[in-house]
Scaffold this motif. Sequence first.
Motif, PDB file in Angstrom:
ATOM      1  N   LYS A 168       0.839  -1.208   0.000  1.00 34.36           N
ATOM      2  CA  LYS A 168       0.000   0.000   0.000  1.00 34.36           C
ATOM      3  C   LYS A 168       0.869   1.251   0.000  1.00 34.36           C
TER       4      LYS A 168
ATOM      5  N   ALA B 275       2.153   2.010  -3.425  1.00 31.92           N
ATOM      6  CA  ALA B 275       1.132   2.586  -4.307  1.00 31.92           C
ATOM      7  C   ALA B 275       0.697   3.966  -3.833  1.00 31.92           C
TER       8      ALA B 275
ATOM      9  N   ARG C 119      -0.682   7.350 -10.693  1.00 32.60           N
ATOM     10  CA  ARG C 119      -1.516   6.160 -10.497  1.00 32.60           C
ATOM     11  C   ARG C 119      -2.140   5.663 -11.796  1.00 32.60           C
TER      12      ARG C 119
ATOM     13  N   MET D 282      -0.484   2.777 -12.861  1.00 35.62           N
ATOM     14  CA  MET D 282      -0.422   1.676 -11.899  1.00 35.62           C
ATOM     15  C   MET D 282      -1.747   0.928 -11.905  1.00 35.62           C
ATOM     16  N   GLY D 283      -1.677  -0.339 -11.571  1.00 33.78           N
ATOM     17  CA  GLY D 283      -2.906  -1.100 -11.374  1.00 33.78           C
ATOM     18  C   GLY D 283      -2.769  -1.875 -10.088  1.00 33.78           C
ATOM     19  N   MET D 284      -3.883  -2.172  -9.454  1.00 26.47           N
ATOM     20  CA  MET D 284      -3.770  -2.964  -8.233  1.00 26.47           C
ATOM     21  C   MET D 284      -4.893  -3.976  -8.147  1.00 26.47           C
TER      22      MET D 284
ATOM     23  N   PHE E 132      -6.709  -5.972  -5.480  1.00 23.20           N
ATOM     24  CA  PHE E 132      -6.855  -6.039  -4.028  1.00 23.20           C
ATOM     25  C   PHE E 132      -7.170  -7.467  -3.594  1.00 23.20           C
ATOM     26  N   GLN E 133      -6.952  -7.695  -2.302  1.00 24.17           N
ATOM     27  CA  GLN E 133      -7.161  -9.033  -1.760  1.00 24.17           C
ATOM     28  C   GLN E 133      -8.580  -9.539  -2.045  1.00 24.17           C
TER      29      GLN E 133
ATOM     30  N   ARG F 231      -9.823  -5.503 -14.349  1.00 22.46           N
ATOM     31  CA  ARG F 231      -9.981  -4.073 -14.104  1.00 22.46           C
ATOM     32  C   ARG F 231      -8.630  -3.413 -13.823  1.00 22.46           C
TER      33      ARG F 231
ATOM     34  N   PHE G   6       0.263  -4.099  -8.925  1.00 29.60           N
ATOM     35  CA  PHE G   6       0.470  -4.632  -7.577  1.00 29.60           C
ATOM     36  C   PHE G   6      -0.584  -5.703  -7.311  1.00 29.60           C
TER      37      PHE G   6
END
Lengths: 257, 263
Positions: free
Chosen positions: B45, B48, B77, B80-82, B84-85, B150, B160
């Motif tokens: 986190k 990012a 950002r 960037m891509g993330m 999430f859990q 996404r 990430f």
Amino acid sequence: MISQSLVFVGHNFLSGIQSLGSGTLFILCALYNIVKPPFRFARIIKEVEFIGVKSFTIIFVTSLFTGMVLALQGYHTLSKFGSESLLGSAVALSIIRELGPVLCALMVSGRAGSAVTAEIGIMKITDQIPALEMMAVDPIEYIVSPKVLAFLISLPLLTAFFDLIGIFGGYLVGVKLLGVNEGAYFGEMLSATTFDDVFGGVVKSLAFGLIIGWISTFIGYTAKSTTEGVSSATTNTVVLASVAILITDYILTSILF
Amino acid sequence: MIKIENLSNRYGSIITANNVSCEFECSEVTVILGGSGSGKSTLLKQMAGLARPNSGRILFEGKEITCLSKKELYEVRKSMGMLFQGAALFNSLNVYDNLAFPLREHTKLSEKVIQTIIKMKLEMVGLRGSEHLMPSQLSGGMTKRVGLARAIIMDPKIVFYDEPTSGLDPISAGVIDKLILDLNRKLGVTSVVVSHDIESAFKIADKVIILFYGNIIASGTPDEIKSSPDAKICQFINGSPDGPIPFSHTDKDFMVDMRSQWK
């Protein structure tokens, strides 16, 4: 022992001041985003539908019975002095000045305010708010501002609706049930109610809209990221908003009327 | 691509990073391994820019993430891509609108082009035809795959992944691993994966970093890590309860603790 309680008081005082400060920055940021493009009309309409339109039924029922009970109580008191003809103005003034904005705001904070807090809290728990951040979209601009604006739009409209139905409820009981003269009911109402009364009611409802919007979004946004956190946040919203509405009502009444 | 210098962070008494320094190379898959509570998700986190460390620097392509203004950070950002859990899909939107969201926010593409892009990304994750489904109708594996689609919809330079394979069945986990590899090998996407799935880590990683209570205890290629003689690393890789890494939360002897209760 004394030092412990001092620490407790001091700690709570400081954190209270701190959240008041961050809350103020939060709502200023949200209000700034309302007037700044991009304007999210679709989201605003959706929020107005949820906060405003879906509150119609509950506002209808509360306002009808408020008007009815006002007429019932007012009639018995006024008839002691033989001035039943003043019933119309008594009902209209109490509803337009006080009960309309206040009761309406209390109902909306219970129905929509709590839901808004829960929605934002759950978005936080499920990482949807950081996800917005990662997609380079400001969560305050995307989530909070449309909701605050929707409260600001809905509350005056709902209050107007409340006033109308409340007066109609008073008419049903006063004129149809207790036999007050119909002409006197509406005639006295028209001569006693001034523009300032209506204007004061609108100002109050706007202020309450801002309060509910502020408290519900801010508490949801700062809720602890646990199930308990969200549930206590929803409770806090209703309690805090109700108290804030009643206190603000007193202050506004003393200024406006 | 990302360089972390002397990063320290703590939440109350819990240290999540203790003077951590490491580098994440361009077009490489780096896996950060570590037990629960070892500070790896927090580190992700912070990289990012979602959380600020107590001290230290994080450089993304030479720019210091922690010092950027909101506007500059949002600009960064966009590359960037993330994932999430819990995938963090918007549950009020269906799969199509979830994927279209970043495109509608940041581009002026026509709906037809958006539709094409979404179809391509969904094909990559094997979910073409599920556009109309709501997130509540998706299984765990599908949710993660939509989340991945996404995350890569804007063709980011770096993605990430926060525990991409945890809680998934072996096939879904394998699919996700393959997707991470494909993105990296075919499109050159830099990947930072936080995980405690050792098997998948060794399969996809170019570089592995093992984090233990805020300290990096090992860093190297999967082969280097596997052949490491360090007892801590061996214990972690083999998942054995006995070793230098304590399993118990407390140092107090169990029998002493029990006896003191009955005195």
